[in-house]
Structures are given as C-alpha cells and as structure tokens.
Design a protein around this motif. Structure first.
Motif, PDB file in Angstrom:
ATOM      1  N   GLU A 133       2.498  14.950   2.778  1.00  0.00           N
ATOM      2  CA  GLU A 133       2.127  15.384   1.442  1.00  0.00           C
ATOM      3  C   GLU A 133       0.653  15.119   1.295  1.00  0.00           C
ATOM      4  O   GLU A 133       0.175  14.061   1.657  1.00  0.00           O
ATOM      5  CB  GLU A 133       2.867  14.573   0.377  1.00  0.00           C
ATOM      6  CG  GLU A 133       4.231  15.133   0.059  1.00  0.00           C
ATOM      7  CD  GLU A 133       4.906  14.315  -1.013  1.00  0.00           C
ATOM      8  OE1 GLU A 133       4.206  13.581  -1.723  1.00  0.00           O
ATOM      9  OE2 GLU A 133       6.120  14.434  -1.121  1.00  0.00           O
ATOM     10  N   GLN A 135       2.046   1.546  -3.446  1.00  0.00           N
ATOM     11  CA  GLN A 135       0.886   1.823  -4.299  1.00  0.00           C
ATOM     12  C   GLN A 135       0.558   3.315  -4.274  1.00  0.00           C
ATOM     13  O   GLN A 135       0.296   3.914  -5.314  1.00  0.00           O
ATOM     14  CB  GLN A 135      -0.325   1.022  -3.803  1.00  0.00           C
ATOM     15  CG  GLN A 135      -1.647   1.513  -4.369  1.00  0.00           C
ATOM     16  CD  GLN A 135      -2.814   0.633  -3.964  1.00  0.00           C
ATOM     17  OE1 GLN A 135      -2.909  -0.511  -4.394  1.00  0.00           O
ATOM     18  NE2 GLN A 135      -3.688   1.138  -3.123  1.00  0.00           N
ATOM     19  N   ALA A 136       0.579   3.902  -3.079  1.00  0.00           N
ATOM     20  CA  ALA A 136       0.275   5.324  -2.962  1.00  0.00           C
ATOM     21  C   ALA A 136       1.279   6.150  -3.765  1.00  0.00           C
ATOM     22  O   ALA A 136       0.907   7.113  -4.446  1.00  0.00           O
ATOM     23  CB  ALA A 136       0.286   5.743  -1.487  1.00  0.00           C
ATOM     24  N   GLN A 137       2.565   5.765  -3.714  1.00  0.00           N
ATOM     25  CA  GLN A 137       3.581   6.481  -4.488  1.00  0.00           C
ATOM     26  C   GLN A 137       3.309   6.368  -5.993  1.00  0.00           C
ATOM     27  O   GLN A 137       3.397   7.352  -6.738  1.00  0.00           O
ATOM     28  CB  GLN A 137       4.983   5.905  -4.217  1.00  0.00           C
ATOM     29  CG  GLN A 137       5.482   6.065  -2.799  1.00  0.00           C
ATOM     30  CD  GLN A 137       6.746   5.227  -2.544  1.00  0.00           C
ATOM     31  OE1 GLN A 137       7.240   4.527  -3.420  1.00  0.00           O
ATOM     32  NE2 GLN A 137       7.263   5.299  -1.334  1.00  0.00           N
ATOM     33  N   VAL A 141       0.806  -1.227   0.000  1.00  0.00           N
ATOM     34  CA  VAL A 141       0.000   0.000   0.000  1.00  0.00           C
ATOM     35  C   VAL A 141       0.835   1.271   0.000  1.00  0.00           C
ATOM     36  O   VAL A 141       0.479   2.239  -0.660  1.00  0.00           O
ATOM     37  CB  VAL A 141      -1.010   0.082   1.171  1.00  0.00           C
ATOM     38  CG1 VAL A 141      -2.242  -0.690   0.845  1.00  0.00           C
ATOM     39  CG2 VAL A 141      -0.411  -0.308   2.483  1.00  0.00           C
ATOM     40  N   THR A 142       1.949   1.279   0.733  1.00  0.00           N
ATOM     41  CA  THR A 142       2.726   2.525   0.768  1.00  0.00           C
ATOM     42  C   THR A 142       3.355   2.787  -0.596  1.00  0.00           C
ATOM     43  O   THR A 142       3.451   3.927  -1.040  1.00  0.00           O
ATOM     44  CB  THR A 142       3.813   2.483   1.856  1.00  0.00           C
ATOM     45  OG1 THR A 142       4.667   1.364   1.628  1.00  0.00           O
ATOM     46  CG2 THR A 142       3.214   2.379   3.239  1.00  0.00           C
ATOM     47  N   ALA A 193       1.318   5.868   8.621  1.00  0.00           N
ATOM     48  CA  ALA A 193       1.616   5.917   7.197  1.00  0.00           C
ATOM     49  C   ALA A 193       0.847   4.826   6.454  1.00  0.00           C
ATOM     50  O   ALA A 193       0.285   5.062   5.390  1.00  0.00           O
ATOM     51  CB  ALA A 193       3.115   5.763   6.975  1.00  0.00           C
ATOM     52  N   ALA A 243      -2.128   5.405   3.632  1.00  0.00           N
ATOM     53  CA  ALA A 243      -1.827   5.020   2.245  1.00  0.00           C
ATOM     54  C   ALA A 243      -2.966   4.247   1.599  1.00  0.00           C
ATOM     55  O   ALA A 243      -3.005   4.108   0.387  1.00  0.00           O
ATOM     56  CB  ALA A 243      -0.556   4.173   2.205  1.00  0.00           C
ATOM     57  N   ARG A 249      -8.605  13.983   2.405  1.00  0.00           N
ATOM     58  CA  ARG A 249      -7.701  13.378   3.365  1.00  0.00           C
ATOM     59  C   ARG A 249      -6.281  13.799   3.058  1.00  0.00           C
ATOM     60  O   ARG A 249      -5.872  13.823   1.906  1.00  0.00           O
ATOM     61  CB  ARG A 249      -7.796  11.861   3.209  1.00  0.00           C
ATOM     62  CG  ARG A 249      -7.600  11.102   4.471  1.00  0.00           C
ATOM     63  CD  ARG A 249      -8.278   9.758   4.338  1.00  0.00           C
ATOM     64  NE  ARG A 249      -7.577   8.898   3.396  1.00  0.00           N
ATOM     65  CZ  ARG A 249      -7.043   7.728   3.748  1.00  0.00           C
ATOM     66  NH1 ARG A 249      -7.119   7.303   4.975  1.00  0.00           N
ATOM     67  NH2 ARG A 249      -6.452   6.980   2.854  1.00  0.00           N
ATOM     68  N   ARG A 295       3.205  10.223   2.992  1.00  0.00           N
ATOM     69  CA  ARG A 295       3.832   9.390   1.973  1.00  0.00           C
ATOM     70  C   ARG A 295       5.203   8.947   2.471  1.00  0.00           C
ATOM     71  O   ARG A 295       6.060   9.780   2.715  1.00  0.00           O
ATOM     72  CB  ARG A 295       4.045  10.188   0.693  1.00  0.00           C
ATOM     73  CG  ARG A 295       2.791  10.454  -0.072  1.00  0.00           C
ATOM     74  CD  ARG A 295       2.529   9.343  -1.080  1.00  0.00           C
ATOM     75  NE  ARG A 295       1.415   9.717  -1.933  1.00  0.00           N
ATOM     76  CZ  ARG A 295       0.144   9.463  -1.635  1.00  0.00           C
ATOM     77  NH1 ARG A 295      -0.149   8.832  -0.523  1.00  0.00           N
ATOM     78  NH2 ARG A 295      -0.813   9.839  -2.434  1.00  0.00           N
ATOM     79  N   LEU A 296       5.365   7.630   2.578  1.00  0.00           N
ATOM     80  CA  LEU A 296       6.686   7.133   2.945  1.00  0.00           C
ATOM     81  C   LEU A 296       7.573   7.162   1.723  1.00  0.00           C
ATOM     82  O   LEU A 296       7.144   6.858   0.628  1.00  0.00           O
ATOM     83  CB  LEU A 296       6.592   5.702   3.468  1.00  0.00           C
ATOM     84  CG  LEU A 296       5.894   5.500   4.792  1.00  0.00           C
ATOM     85  CD1 LEU A 296       5.947   4.036   5.178  1.00  0.00           C
ATOM     86  CD2 LEU A 296       6.559   6.339   5.869  1.00  0.00           C
ATOM     87  N   ARG A 297       8.828   7.530   1.918  1.00  0.00           N
ATOM     88  CA  ARG A 297       9.767   7.498   0.809  1.00  0.00           C
ATOM     89  C   ARG A 297      10.411   6.121   0.732  1.00  0.00           C
ATOM     90  O   ARG A 297      10.625   5.471   1.760  1.00  0.00           O
ATOM     91  CB  ARG A 297      10.865   8.536   1.036  1.00  0.00           C
ATOM     92  CG  ARG A 297      10.343   9.948   0.997  1.00  0.00           C
ATOM     93  CD  ARG A 297      10.683  10.572  -0.339  1.00  0.00           C
ATOM     94  NE  ARG A 297      10.287  11.962  -0.365  1.00  0.00           N
ATOM     95  CZ  ARG A 297       9.450  12.463  -1.272  1.00  0.00           C
ATOM     96  NH1 ARG A 297       8.926  11.687  -2.196  1.00  0.00           N
ATOM     97  NH2 ARG A 297       9.149  13.736  -1.269  1.00  0.00           N
ATOM     98  N   GLU A 327       0.257   8.316  -7.204  1.00  0.00           N
ATOM     99  CA  GLU A 327       0.571   9.743  -7.216  1.00  0.00           C
ATOM    100  C   GLU A 327       1.419  10.078  -8.442  1.00  0.00           C
ATOM    101  O   GLU A 327       1.202  11.092  -9.116  1.00  0.00           O
ATOM    102  CB  GLU A 327       1.325  10.091  -5.934  1.00  0.00           C
ATOM    103  CG  GLU A 327       1.438  11.571  -5.701  1.00  0.00           C
ATOM    104  CD  GLU A 327       2.173  11.874  -4.406  1.00  0.00           C
ATOM    105  OE1 GLU A 327       3.037  11.061  -4.022  1.00  0.00           O
ATOM    106  OE2 GLU A 327       1.885  12.915  -3.810  1.00  0.00           O
ATOM    107  N   GLN A 384      -2.336  12.817   3.324  1.00  0.00           N
ATOM    108  CA  GLN A 384      -1.691  11.528   3.424  1.00  0.00           C
ATOM    109  C   GLN A 384      -0.215  11.651   3.720  1.00  0.00           C
ATOM    110  O   GLN A 384       0.443  12.556   3.225  1.00  0.00           O
ATOM    111  CB  GLN A 384      -1.896  10.752   2.121  1.00  0.00           C
ATOM    112  CG  GLN A 384      -3.356  10.450   1.899  1.00  0.00           C
ATOM    113  CD  GLN A 384      -3.614   9.744   0.585  1.00  0.00           C
ATOM    114  OE1 GLN A 384      -2.696   9.279  -0.058  1.00  0.00           O
ATOM    115  NE2 GLN A 384      -4.860   9.685   0.212  1.00  0.00           N
TER     116      GLN A 384
END
Lengths: 348, 389
Positions: free
Chosen positions: B381, A194-196, A191-192, B261, B265, B277, B281-283, A199, B279
């Motif tokens: 972000e 996926q969010a990237q 999921v983390t 996080a 996500a 919302r 964002r983890l790098r 975007e 969010q």
C-alpha cells in the motif's frame, strides 16, 4: 460560518502561566497559529517546550483555578478562552476532540468499549441508546477493529495497544468533530502499528474534512503528515512555516540543530551526530534574552549582547515562514547553508 | 570453566538460547498450563569493540534476550559464553567476578538509580561490590568517571533528582563503565530522551567504545538509532532472530519480508522522500508468544507467505558473507557471490524480486513509477498523494 479557506482554529497570543512554589511559571508565551479544515499542523518540540500545555489550553482541559490562560483561541469564530466551562465542555467531543499518547489512561477500565463510545454519542446527540450503539459499531468498523460485533463488548484491557488507540480515535471522531488535536498519539506504539494509525488518522481526516493539530517530537511523523509546522522551544514558537520551508529552508539555529541531531534510516550519517549541546531550559528559570541562546552556537555573531538580553520577535520572512532569531537574514542563510552542507557531506 | 573449544575471540557467544516463562492457572493449586516463549532459539555473538544491534517490536523478546545473556533472567536452555566462560548454569556466587566483564544500561534513567543514594555512591557501588580499591581511592576514580561522561565532578554529593533525564543516563553509563567491562547490554538507552539529548548520549557511547574497546549489545526499537550506532544488526520477531547482517547489508539489502516492513514503516524526516516512498503495511498485531503460529512465526502477517510457511520452520541460512535470514522466500536479488545452495536449500532463485535500497528508491521513484511492480511484491500500500514539487 467557515469556508475551507478560512482557518477553522485560529490561536492568537495564547499564554499560560501556572503559579508554583518557585513563582509563576510561564509555560506558554504568546503562541499564535491557525489551521484550516482538512489540513494538518504539526507542533514539534522537546519536553518542556509547552506543546502539550498549548493543546490542553485550547481544549479547555486546564483547571482554571490553577492556571491563567490569556489570549484567544478562535474556533469557527468563537473564542474558547472566553467561554465558560460548560460551553467548552459542550464543544469538546462535538466540534473538537483530542487523542492522547496513552489510550489506557483515557479509557475507563470498568466499562465495555461499546458503552464508552455510546456515551460519547448520547452526551452530544439526541438519539436512542440503540442508535448510539449502532453508531459505535459503525465507528469501530471504520477505524479498522477486526470483528467489531464481538469487540464492542470487550473491556479495554482485552485489546492490544494498537487496538486501544483505534478505539480512542473512534471515540474522538464519533461526533465528527471539525478539529482533532492528537498529542503524541503513536509514541507508545510499535512502528508497524504507528504506520497503521497515522494512515487511519489521514483517511478519516479526508473523510470528515477535519483540521488536525499533531503534537509530536518525531520529525519523521511531521514529514509524513504535516502541511504546516510550528517548532516550539521554551514555551514559544521559534519557527513556523510550510513543511517544505521548515525541512528544506530552516532558518532558526534550534530547528537546524534538531535536524542535525536526528539519526537517519535512509542514510549513514557521519560517525558522530552533531547534537545541540546542553539541556532544554526549565520553564521556571528561562534565560532573559533569546530562550535558545545558552545552547546556540551563533549568538556571538550578533552585535552587542542582544541574544543575552532582548527577547527576539517572531519575524515574518515571507512565504508564510516566521523565525524568532536575532541573526539577520544574511547570517541566517549562512548558518543554514553551513549546517545543511555539513549534513549532506556527513553521509557516506 | 574455560571452554577451550569455544572461539575465544568473541566477547559474548550465545547458542540456541531459550527463555520460557511459565503461565500458571489461577487458584491455590496452580498448575503450569502453558509457556511464554519469549526467547526461542537465539544464536548470536559479539566481537570485541563491536556493537550488535538487536531490534524488533515490543514483545519480540529483545529485552529478555539482553537480560538473559547477563543471567538477570534464568535461561531455559542453550548456552551463554562470556569471554570464553560458560556462564549458563553458574551460581550467583560464581558469577560475581564475571560481573566485572558485563554490565547493563537501562532505558529509564529515573528508575535505574536509587533516589536516596548520592551520585558518588551510585557510581562507586561497583567498586564496593567487587571489593576493589582503585589507585587514588574510589572518590577520585568516580570523579574521573563523572568527568569522562560529561558530568561535573563537583556534583559528587548530589542526588539523582537534581539531574535531568540526559544527565541521569550519563550517571547510569558512568556506573556501567566503572570497572571497564568487556561488554555492556544497553536496553533502549536513548528512547526516553529528547532528540537533542539522544544524539549526545549516542556520541558518548561511541566515544567510550573508541577509548575502552567495550562491546555493546544494543537493544532498541528505533531502527534509525541502531543504524547510527551498530556494526551488525539482528532483527527479532516473536522470540526468533529472523535476519542478521552487517549494518550496510541490512539497511541497503534487507532479505526478510519483516525487515522490509519494519524499515518501510519508519517515516523519514524528509517530506519529499517520505511522500514518494511506497510502504508495506503489515496487517494486525503481534501474535501471542504463548501460542505462536506454526511454521514460520511471521506467516500470519507476511505478504509473501505460502502454504509451506505455515508448516515448515525456516532455518537461519547464510545468503552472503555474514548475512543470514530465516525465510523460505527471502527478498533477494541475485547477489554476486551469494551463497544460494545450502545444506538444505529448498530455495530456487528463479522468482527473484529485486527490492532496491531506500536511497535508490527515493532518487528515482518519481519517474520509475511503482516500486511494487518493479519489486514483485504482492501486497503493497502506498500513499496516494502526488509527489510535491
């Protein structure tokens, strides 16, 4: 040729049949939709709904010896279905591109990613090898690959799943196509990540003014990125409209059933979810009437046996909202308000 | 082998469990040159009739934990107690009678069933293995089970290939509950299924729990699914449990930055809520478990990390009843009755950022402006699209 107001992709009555041992299978039946540049259409459906075959037909990826594609898919005014294989190949990668669920099967394991990206440039643009590599480097940078100067000489297996998906997006967008079809692009990702990736697709879409067709089963992704939604079931679009219409004024019992089936992160639903009974139909043996009738809880409200015998038409009910259902508008409103009230009341 | 000192009311009790896989050099005389620390000091317990959700991203060790507690993978160290018996070092032979108490449901219903065996043979296998003769015979027992999980008992002689994915998962569930186990480890049991089928299977698991009082260790990556089914939830990251709390606590007041996080996500199936919302964002990607980061394993991707996090490993500490978190700088508001001082609480509750629960945020984010500012989160972000009317 096109302005922003005209759809860049306009699909009209697209049908796909495959001959199989069990007879002809109608995988897609009379699908019509359109997408403007800069907009996102989400096609939602479960396995076997025909959503991926629709995408492959538009991209000209179906073997013409094994499948019969009829109808039209107008890309900037030209019909892809009527094009020769060579013409479609020319469009693919330049004016339209596709990204897939599994990046590992779309990247060649024996070639460095730089070589694969440069090749995509060299096939479609008259530039030097050096210039192509520069473009590849620029694109890797743009999709957020850290340290692209080193990574460009990596092989696919040296990258993580999220990075591979970025490379595939870079390859799809390197010739700035006007249409991007993404088939479950984040299903294999965490999921983390996926969010990237979502975007990133959104950012690049704005930059290039791309028309995006997002194929997914995840209603969260639809709510996140779509402007318009087409819900597919049994090879047909059963409901379509703006994202607000589909989520806040759903009319088709199948769409309502999907919304009721999804567990929610932001609320505790009733202890038991309210799933759709039964299984999705096999395209080999579709029911004769409405394809959703065997799983529908409301077909007995329709007079006669229309739901069991007559295929319903996709009916325009205003506000760009189309529904394929035999229930009349009063009955549909009643069903929708019952289901949505039960959902709202189920939370604790 | 019964350990009288252990707390017998827990079906499963795992203490400081570690599962390391050796990494060998290439060649004939290969040497161990490193270790993948897949599970690195996990402590948890599951009560009778309870579902403990184990969530995290791929590679976090959640599946390895699930398999190690059933002794399908040998633990490196630690202690596993199943219904009061220490099974950590038991031989395969000693384990046989205990297998009645613990079963497993797999993610992929296509690969978990032998394609050459009939459904009757598959579901009846546990009786054979345990040399049990249920009253009325195995066939009747199997057909009862088939009916119970929503399969047609007349399909007793069919093969797995004749069933859909959801029905195959029902076969796997029937096999798992055949001997009325005390606990079932469910490894991503619904993630390969369509949305409408997923809901059917989750309801079935709940019904079986109500009927038989079975406990579940529910391993999944989908936080919404876990919220629907679990009573308590443990969040794993790189072999460690970073947060463990009741479902209500975890989803409404997550304390660990990673939990935050993860939750932020997941896109919500609600366009207006999703658009409003913000969010986190983890790098980057997950670090390698062969060479995990020093100190807190999450510090390389954490938006709240400070120097202390790079050197000092945070202990799991309890902040309110049943809510534990391993973080030097948890995202806690002042919780009435919160246990702030611990045996070694280096924690000062002065900069207390208050992260509001998602439900609250959704309702008033539109007028209240930035959650980031309200929350004091350093790196957030958010979508820059306006809230649709």
């Amino acid at each position: 040729m096109t302005t922003a107001a005209q759809p860049f992709l306009s699909v009209d009555g697209l049908s796909v049949t495959f001959p199989t041992e069990d007879g002809r299978v109608q995988a897609v039946d009379g699908v019509s939709f359109s997408v403007e540049r800069g907009k996102t259409l989400a096609i939602v459906g479960e396995s076997g709904s025909g959503k991926s075959v629709t995408a492959q037909a538009i991209m000209g990826l179906l073997d013409r010896r094994l499948s019969v594609v009829t109808g039209h898919a107008w890309l900037a005014g030209r019909d892809i279905v009527a094009m020769s294989d060579d013409e479609v190949r020319h469009e693919r990668g330049s004016s339209m591109a596709m990204i897939f669920q599994d990046p590992m099967s779309s990247l060649h394991p024996f070639y460095r990613i730089g070589a694969q990206l440069s090749e995509a440039v060299l096939v479609h643009q008259k530039v030097s090898k050096h210039a192509a590599r520069e473009q590849a480097l620029d694109m890797l940078n743009r999709v957020g690959i850290p340290d692209p100067k080193t990574r460009i000489d990596n092989y696919p297996h040296q990258l993580s799943g999220g990075m591979r998906q970025r490379v595939m997006i870079a390859m799809a967008l390197i010739n700035s196509p006007s249409l991007l079809i993404a088939d479950e692009p984040t299903t294999a990702l965490d999921v983390t990540v996926q969010a990237q990736i979502l975007e990133l697709i959104g950012t690049l879409q704005q930059e290039y003014d791309t028309a995006v067709v997002m194929i997914t089963h995840d209603l969260g992704i639809v709510a996140d990125i779509a402007d318009n939604v087409a819900v597919m079931y049994g090879g047909r679009i059963v409901e379509s409209g703006s994202v607000d219409e589909i989520f806040y004024h759903p009319q088709m019992p199948y769409t309502l059933g999907l919304l009721a089936s999804v567990p929610r992160l932001d609320q505790v639903r009733a202890e038991r979810l309210d799933p759709i009974p039964g299984n999705p139909p096999s395209p080999i043996s579709l029911p004769p009437g409405c394809v959703f009738q065997p799983r529908c809880a409301y077909f007995d409200r329709v007079a006669g046996h229309a739901c069991q015998t007559v295929r319903p038409e996709l009916l325009d009910i205003g506000r760009g909202h189309r529904v394929r259902c035999h229930l009349d508008s009063g009955q549909r409103d009643q069903v929708a308000s019952d289901v949505l009230a039960a959902l709202a009341g189920g939370g604790v | 082998m019964t350990d009288a000192s252990s707390n017998d009311d827990q079906v499963l009790r795992v203490t400081d469990l570690r599962t390391y896989f050796p990494v060998r050099s290439r060649g004939l005389l290969s040497k161990t040159i490193g270790q993948v620390k897949a599970v690195d000091g996990v402590t948890l317990s599951v009560a009778p009739g309870e579902t403990l959700g184990l969530v995290g991203e791929s590679g976090c060790g959640k599946s390895t934990t699930g398999r190690t507690v059933l002794r399908l993978i040998a633990p490196t160290s630690g202690r596993i107690e199943l219904d009061g018996d220490d099974i950590t070092r038991m031989s395969a032979k000693q384990l046989v009678p205990l297998r009645r108490k613990a079963q497993m449901i797999f993610q992929d219903p296509y690969n978990a069933l032998n394609p050459r065996h009939t459904v009757g043979t598959i579901i009846g296998a546990p009786f054979d293995v345990q040399s049990l003769n249920p009253a009325g015979g195995v066939r009747a027992a199997v057909q009862d089970l088939m009916e119970r999980v929503g399969l047609n008992p007349e399909h007793y002689n069919r093969y797995p290939s004749e069933f859909s994915g959801g029905q195959r998962q029902r076969i796997g569930i029937a096999r798992a509950v055949a001997l009325r186990p005390k606990i079932i480890v469910c490894d991503e049991p619904v993630s390969a299924l369509d949305v409408s089928i997923q809901a059917q299977i989750m309801n079935l698991l709940k019904d079986l729990q109500d009927d038989f009082g079975v406990s579940y260790l529910f391993v999944a990556h989908d936080l919404a699914v876990v919220r629907q089914i679990a009573h308590r939830v443990a969040v794993m990251y790189l072999g460690h449990i970073v947060e463990l709390a009741s479902r209500e606590e975890l989803y409404s007041r997550p304390l660990h930055p990673y939990t935050h996080a993860l939750l932020s996500a997941v896109p919500l199936p609600d366009p207006r809520a999703q658009a409003s919302r913000e969010q986190i964002r983890l790098r980057g990607d997950l670090p390698s478990p062969i060479n995990p980061p020093s100190g807190c394993v999450f510090h390389t991707r954490c938006f709240r990390a400070e120097e202390r996090c790079t050197v000092e490993i945070p202990e799991l500490r309890e902040f309110s009843a049943g809510h534990t978190v391993a973080c030097h700088f948890p995202m806690l508001e002042v919780i009435p009755g919160a246990v702030i001082e611990g045996p070694d609480s280096g924690l000062t509750p002065q900069p207390v950022p208050y992260i509001r629960p998602p439900s609250e945020v959704i309702s008033d984010i539109a007028e209240s402006g930035s959650l980031a500012r309200a929350a004091g989160v350093d790196y957030v972000e958010g979508p820059d699209t306006p809230v649709p009317q």
